[in-house]
Write an enzyme that holds these catalytic residues in place. Structure first.
Site: not given
Length: 309
Positions: A89-91, A156, A162
């Protein structure tokens, strides 16, 4: 004047940590340039002769991770000895991923090659750092070659979209991206899901607005600046590998994945199967380890919770 000064100081405070991170990234590149010049290195940036420099940079970021975020890495035992594809998951700022790369290298002396968005390669002054740390545009041919050479490759699928438009709900924004699954099938390697707890509480972007979304979709450039940098607790979890299995059936897919009726005909193809399984695995890590929606205060208090793993 006082009110204006306090307001400006408050606004700058929201961006000072992200700017500090950018400064340290450029400082890392300058350090590599100095090392290259002093050692008169002309070797392949991925070769072992750069390991000393890589260790120095990784040590710096690991210390930063420990001090500012009390960073923890769990599930390293789930990484295969050979090649594999890490999907995460890409913050808003992938600082957690930088922490992961640093600790993985320090613990296992292992380099994970990273697929990055094309705009990253347009940033001035980072060419050597990107090369030495194994960041690549991620074409199918490059990924297959890296896997053939025994590397871990990370991606990602949500990417910049995202990063910019997901929020404290931790919604995955993968769209129809499934190229990573196709590569995994061709290379016959496992996919390993990965997720970092509280990454959205540490760094956020402004709420999505139609103008910003249209601007990104038309330019593919991240014009929305991230803010925050609060010292929340960050824990990266590496999930169980999803093994390559050419014989899995559609019925098994229904049991393991978030089944989408509109994809009924397509899920019979391996790449759709792998893509669905991977998305489900990442979502499972989020549900297991993340308070939803994310809570900044709870994420800060977790710095003092020694019992949770």
């Amino acid at each position: 004047v006082i009110i204006a000064s306090l307001t400006i100081s408050g606004i700058l405070g929201f961006f000072i940590v992200p700017l500090t991170i950018a400064f340290f990234i450029y400082l890392s590149n300058i350090s590599l340039l100095i090392y290259q010049r002093n050692s008169e290195l002309e070797a392949d940036p991925l070769s072992n002769v750069w390991d000393r420099a890589r260790k120095t940079i990784a040590s710096f970021w690991d210390i930063y991770a420990r001090i500012w975020h009390g960073y923890e890495l769990h599930g390293v035992e789930n990484l295969p000895e050979g090649p594999g594809i890490l999907v995460y998951y890409h913050g808003a700022i992938p600082i957690d991923y930088l922490y992961f790369l640093s600790r993985l290298f320090l613990w296992k002396k292992r380099l994970c090659l990273s697929v990055a968005d094309h705009f990253v390669f347009r940033l001035p002054g980072l060419k050597l750092l990107l090369a030495v740390t194994g960041v690549m545009p991620g074409t199918r041919e490059e990924c297959l070659l890296a896997l053939k050479n025994g590397y871990l490759v990370s991606i990602s699928p949500g990417g910049v979209r995202e990063a910019l438009f997901s929020d404290e709900s931790y919604q995955l924004m993968w769209g129809n991206r499934k190229g990573f699954a196709q590569v995994a099938l061709e290379a016959k390697v496992p996919i390993i899901p990965m997720y970092t707890q509280n990454v959205r509480e540490g760094y956020r972007t402004f709420k999505e607005r139609r103008f910003f979304r249209q601007l990104y979709e038309s330019t593919r450039l991240p014009f929305i600046p991230p803010y925050g940098g609060l010292p929340v607790k960050l824990r990266t979890y590496i999930g169980k590998p999803i093994p390559y299995d050419p014989n899995i059936t559609t019925e098994e897919l229904v049991e393991k994945c978030l089944y989408c009726p509109s994809m009924h005909k397509q899920v019979r193809k391996g790449k759709f199967l792998f893509s669905f399984q991977t998305k489900t695995a990442v979502q499972a890590l989020i549900r297991k380890h993340q308070t939803l929606p994310g809570n900044i205060w709870k994420a800060l208090l977790e710095r003092f919770d020694k019992r949770r793993k």
